[in-house]
Design an enzyme around this catalytic site. Sequence first.
Site: not given
Length: 279
Positions: A44-45, A83, A113, A115, A182
Amino acid sequence: MRITIRDIQKMKAAGELIPMLTAYDATSAYLGEQAGVPMLLVGDSMGMVIQGHQSTIPVTLEHMIYHSQIVVRSTEKAMVIGDMPFMSYKVSTEQAMQNGARLMQEAGVGAIKMEGGEFIAPTIEHMVRAGIPVMAHIGLTPQSVNQFGGFRVQGKDKDTAEQLICDAQAVQDAGAFAVVLELVPTELAEEITNKLKIPTIGIGAGPHCSGQVQVFHDLLGLFPSFGPRHSKKYADAGQVMKDALTQYVSEVKAAQFPTAENSSKMSQEIIDEIHRLWR
Ligand code: KIV
């Protein structure tokens, strides 16, 4: 046959370091796969490097599905990881399962993925049991940038370091096949990597992780005036592209492009015919 989570686990067991790269479109996916990257993350960057936002928060599940479809379509071998965007999995386990299933069914990704650490572990467990492979992501989790008050290194004091160790253990116990670390101090990342059986994939977490992940645009220097400290610019592609485009603009203005080489011809007979018709 695409790379699977078993292949990634085998790489970790064999002590083989694991490269991962972000990809968002056909070009980045093609180049990443040609370079031999085994895991391509549709991160999602994208919100920042493709959509031009200041954070990843505006990215939606529909955006992720659309870009994941492109990356899957443009590759044959790499494992593609999608993501889960902001607030698409933390409302409830049911919400996470439904959205994870959409990424797998509609985009064809091999894993997703998410978070979060201890807090998200029960959700990871349900998803893994349902057949959705999960990569966890702890440390600086960009979707919580407003909570952290900026993109800062996490786990620098005893309490936050201990919490990160608990988070890593919790996501492994819940069944995650790998975990992204990260912006974590090198020593802490090494400690976590030694403690876990699953691979750790670092970004700004030092050299002792089981693998590394980087953002496509950072590695290639696509934004000439920006590059985070944790990344290495392997090429100045942004500058090369900017120079090429500047030359294109000046050649068009000076009538130097296109030349005969870039153009095609037609027969004199047809030209004469056209002249007769239009006169
Ligand atoms: O969105 C992303 O690109 C990521 C990686 C940097 C780990 O989450």
